[in-house]
Write an enzyme that holds these catalytic residues in place. Structure first.
Site, mmCIF file in Angstrom:
data_model
loop_
_atom_site.group_PDB
_atom_site.id
_atom_site.type_symbol
_atom_site.label_atom_id
_atom_site.label_comp_id
_atom_site.label_asym_id
_atom_site.label_seq_id
_atom_site.Cartn_x
_atom_site.Cartn_y
_atom_site.Cartn_z
ATOM 1 N N GLU A 47 -51.591 -36.186 50.374
ATOM 2 C CA GLU A 47 -51.376 -36.801 49.070
ATOM 3 C C GLU A 47 -50.577 -38.099 49.211
ATOM 4 O OE1 GLU A 47 -49.484 -35.443 44.724
ATOM 5 O OE2 GLU A 47 -49.247 -34.179 46.493
ATOM 6 N N LYS A 117 -55.045 -37.075 39.738
ATOM 7 C CA LYS A 117 -54.410 -35.753 39.633
ATOM 8 C C LYS A 117 -54.200 -35.391 38.168
ATOM 9 C CE LYS A 117 -50.430 -33.304 41.653
ATOM 10 N NZ LYS A 117 -49.242 -33.502 42.538
ATOM 11 N N CYS A 150 -52.987 -31.415 45.393
ATOM 12 C CA CYS A 150 -51.759 -30.621 45.469
ATOM 13 C C CYS A 150 -51.627 -29.584 44.339
ATOM 14 C CB CYS A 150 -50.547 -31.553 45.520
ATOM 15 S SG CYS A 150 -49.039 -30.752 46.130
#
Length: 270
Positions: A47, A117, A150
Site C-alpha cells: 500500500e 480505497k 488493506c
C-alpha cells in the site's frame, strides 16, 4: 467449469525506499525484472509503496502532487519492457481530495487502471483521504482480478462483491501494522476460503513515524494447503502459481441459490 490456465503471481514485501520518487521507481524496475526472471506474470506491491503510507498529515497533499504523469509513464514503460503487470499504491490527487490509490499497470496499456480505497482505517486515514466509490475488476492472462486495499479486505462484503463479479483472485496492497497480526493470521485466509478464490496480500515492513509494519505477506487459495506466508523480516519477492483447484464449496453460488441471508428475521428480547 473450465479451469483457468496456470498463472504465476508474485508480491513484493519491502518498505518504501528512502529518497526521491524517481529512486523508488528505479526499485520498482529492479523488482519487476526479478519477477520476470522468476516467471511471474503479475506482481503486487504494498500500500502506498510509491509515496510512503503514513506521512505527516500536513504533508500528504503535497506528496500526492509530486506523483506526475511522467512518473506514471515510467511505470507503464517498466510493465511494457518486462512484460510483468503490477499493482502499486500511491497517494493520488482527485477532484474530491487525496485518495489512497492502487494503480494497475498492464503491459501494452496506455494508462493504468486505478482503484481508490473505500474502507478508510482510523482517524488519520479519514482525515487525509477521501474514500473510493466502487470496485475495480479486470481480466488479464485468462484470469479475472479484483483490487482492494488493506482495511478493505477485512470486510467480508467487499471481498464477496469481487467474487460475485467473477473475480477468481483479489489483489491487496497493504500496510498492516503491529499489533494487528490477527488480520494476517486469520482474516486474510478466511476471505479466500469463504469465497473460493485466491487472495494476494502484499504487506510492507519497516516503520513510519510510530507505526511498525509486520510483514506476513501471503498468497492464499481456497485450500489452506496452498497458502504461503512471508516471514515478518523477509524482504523481496514471494511468488507461486495461482491455484487452479476448485473450492470444495462454492459459497458464492450457494448464496444465490439459497437466498442467503434469508430476510425473515425474528429478534427476541429478554
Amino acid at each position: 467449469m473450465t479451469r483457468p490456465p496456470e498463472f504465476h503471481i508474485g508480491l513484493w514485501q519491502e518498505e518504501t525506499p528512502p529518497g526521491a520518487l524517481s529512486e523508488v521507481i528505479d526499485q520498482v524496475g529492479r523488482a519487476a525484472a526479478q519477477a520476470q526472471a522468476a516467471g511471474v506474470a503479475l506482481l503486487v506491491f504494498p500500500e502506498c509503496y510509491l509515496t510512503g503510507y503514513y506521512r505527516p498529515s500536513p504533508d500528504v497533499a503535497g506528496i500526492a502532487q509530486t506523483v506526475s504523469q511522467d512518473h506514471l509513464t515510467r511505470l507503464s514503460r517498466i510493465a511494457d519492457e518486462t512484460g510483468v503487470a503490477f499493482v502499486i499504491g500511491a497517494y493520488q490527487v482527485t477532484a474530491q481530495g487525496v485518495a489512497n490509490a492502487a494503480h494497475v499497470f498492464l503491459p501494452g496499456s496506455s494508462a493504468p487502471l486505478t482503484y481508490h480505497k473505500r474502507a478508510l482505517y482510523g482517524g488519520w486515514e479519514k482525515s487525509v483521504f477521501t474514500s473510493g466509490t466502487g470496485p475495480l475488476i479486470f481480466d488479464y492472462g485468462g484470469r479475472r482480478f479484483g483490487v482492494l486495499i488493506c482495511f478493505d479486505v477485512e470486510f467480508p462484503e467487499l471481498v464477496r462483491e469481487a467474487a460475485s463479479l467473477g473475480a477468481d483472485t483479489v489483489l491487496v496492497p497493504t500496510a498492516l501494522m503491529a499489533p494487528e497480526d490477527d488480520v494476517a493470521d486469520f482474516l486474510v485466509p478466511a476471505r479466500a476460503i469463504e469465497n473460493g478464490i485466491s487472495v494476494v496480500y502484499a504487506n510492507r515492513i519497516g516503520a513510519e513515524q510510530e507505526l511498525t509494519f509486520i510483514g506476513k505477506s501471503q498468497i492464499c487459495g481456497p485450500h489452506s494447503s496452498s497458502r504461503i506466508v512471508a516471514a515478518a523480516g523477509f524482504r523481496g519477492l514471494l511468488h507461486a502459481p495461482l491455484t487452479t483447484e476448485a473450492a470444495p464449496i462454492d459459497y458464492v453460488k450457494e448464496v444465490v441459490a439459497q437466498g442467503i441471508p434469508r430476510r425473515e428475521t425474528t429478534i427476541l428480547k429478554g
